[in-house]
Design a protein around this motif. Structure first.
Motif, short mmCIF file in Angstrom:
data_model
loop_
_atom_site.label_atom_id
_atom_site.label_comp_id
_atom_site.label_asym_id
_atom_site.label_seq_id
_atom_site.Cartn_x
_atom_site.Cartn_y
_atom_site.Cartn_z
N GLU A 24 -37.30 4.87 -34.37
CA GLU A 24 -37.21 5.67 -33.15
C GLU A 24 -35.76 5.80 -32.73
N GLU B 90 -37.61 7.33 -25.71
CA GLU B 90 -37.64 7.72 -27.13
C GLU B 90 -37.45 9.24 -27.22
N ASN C 97 -38.20 10.41 -33.48
CA ASN C 97 -38.91 9.40 -34.25
C ASN C 97 -39.04 9.92 -35.68
N PHE D 21 -40.67 9.09 -39.63
CA PHE D 21 -41.79 8.35 -40.22
C PHE D 21 -41.78 8.45 -41.75
#
Ligand code: ATP
Ligand code: MG
Length: 404
Positions: A208, A258, A261, A263
């Motif tokens: 994040e 945040e 982000n 992934f």
């Protein structure tokens, strides 16, 4: 833009039904309008800020070699069933039925993008594939009260990459992380890269991009001497402890927002969606509307907003203080036209209202440079930065030079 022609004006008072600072400031200054909790219109001023944020993201993401496209927001249930997320993401996804057929509103696009890539049957030479879009996301957020930091409908830039090896995925993953750092820096945001769990997306660690901010909904733990940082949901230690990574620094607990982000999803999506070879996927999100709210939370004072110039709706706020003969406003009209001809973005307060009101609105709106033309300024123009008190009298050429 003439203020008299601008749709969406400043309000006399802060809205009573908002608790978050970003919503109070943005609503009062005429950047957004509230439809219902978690749902806002970006008025022309707010939309300009959002577009500036998008442009910065687009420029940096394009330079990683990604392709921009646009995917649909209304999705058939079947596609979500392939990965099991119709059930597992039920809490967050708006699901609806029409003519005995079920649909989900996009809260993310992994399934859609994987389906798209598989359908196009790419040859090995076409990998890695990197595609992204800017579009709306719908999420059933419980009791949203953080203004545009948490919408039930919000904008996201989501990028997806597909790779033939894990190594290649991580290579691009860290390249995007670097590009995120650049993106946020250009917007005046100092971010920490924080390890976090992947929620309904992946079992892997994700990263994040967090901005320290008292009003933030997240809590992070970071080291005061190395780059160690973890989200509260996965960190097992306490503040004040020795850093588990460098063994030298001290752990600090802080509130944060945040803003992005990333992934590393791995092979699960392609496999569940029927791809015969192994395919490593990663996804990368930034919420431009949340970013705009974060900048509003950080860049303000008791008079209003103070936009960093990279994301400001206009570069200059021009104010005329007229005299009885109306010669000043004619002079200011000319200065406005000349600035526009120099391709400078100007908000020109051409109203017939009091100087006090004009100055107050300029402070609320928070454009980085204020220019004043009045009987007192003679053949010069008063220059003032929103972030400073000092005023200077300059001639037109000097102003253009500074702005460029
Ligand atoms: P949060 O934990 O704050 O709910 P998230 O981790 O669920 O967010 P992601 O799925 O990681 O969000 O979404 C990527 C980015 O989209 C976030 O980093 C944030 O910038 C933005 N975003 C996510 N949810 C929202 C929301 N409800 N309103 C505005 N922006 C959002
Ligand atoms: Mg997240």
């Amino acid at each position: 833009m003439r203020y008299s022609k601008l749709f969406g004006k400043t309000l006399r008072e802060f809205p009573k039904d908002e608790v978050s600072l970003n919503a109070k400031l943005l609503l009062r200054a005429g950047f957004i309008d509230k439809l219902m909790a978690g749902s806002y219109t970006l008025l022309p001023l707010g939309f300009r800020v959002e577009q500036k944020i998008e442009d910065i993201i687009r420029e940096e993401i394009n330079s990683t070699g990604a392709n921009e496209l646009l995917m649909p927001l209304l999705h058939p249930k079947e596609i979500w069933n392939k990965t099991g997320r119709w059930e597992s993401a039920k809490e967050i996804m708006y699901q609806l039925e029409k003519d005995e057929k079920e649909f989900g509103l996009s809260f993310t696009h992994e399934e859609i993008v994987t389906d798209l890539i598989i359908k196009h049957n790419p040859s090995p030479k076409e990998f890695p594939i990197k595609v992204y879009h800017f579009s709306t996301k719908f999420r059933h957020e419980a009791r949203p009260k953080s203004g545009i930091l948490r919408g039930r409908e919000f904008l996201m830039k989501d990028l997806y990459s597909a790779h033939l090896s894990e190594e290649d995925m991580y290579k691009y993953y860290w390249e995007v992380a670097d590009s995120y750092i650049k993106i946020f820096k250009r917007m005046g945001l100092d971010v920490k890269i924080v390890e976090a769990s992947g929620g309904v997306f992946t079992k892997n660690y994700t990263h994040e991009f967090q901005v320290l901010c008292e009003q933030g909904e997240d809590t992070i733990f970071y080291c005061d001497s190395c780059d160690f940082a973890q989200n509260k949901e996965i960190f097992s230690g306490k503040s004040g402890e020795e850093c588990p990574k460098c063994k030298k620094g001290k752990i600090i607990e802080a509130k944060s927002i945040e803003v992005g982000n990333i992934f590393p999803l791995g092979t699960m999506y392609a496999q569940k969606m029927g791809y015969k070879e192994k395919l490593w996927l990663a996804s990368y999100g930034i919420g431009p509307t949340r970013v705009m709210g974060t900048i509003a939370e950080i860049y303000n004072d008791d008079k209003g907003l103070i936009w960093p110039s990279s994301v400001a709706p206009y570069q200059v706020h021009l104010i005329s203080i007229d005299n009885e003969e109306k010669t000043i406003s004619r002079e200011a009209d000319k200065i406005y036209e000349r600035l526009v001809a120099e391709r400078i973005e100007v908000l020109y307060d051409d109203r017939d209202s009091s100087p006090g009101e004009k100055f107050k609105d300029a402070d609320l709106i928070g454009i980085p440079v204020r220019l004043v033309v009045s009987a007192k300024t003679g053949n010069k123009i008063e220059w003032k930065l929103r972030s400073k008190d000092k005023t200077e009298l300059l001639d037109f050429e000097e102003i253009v030079k500074r702005l460029k």
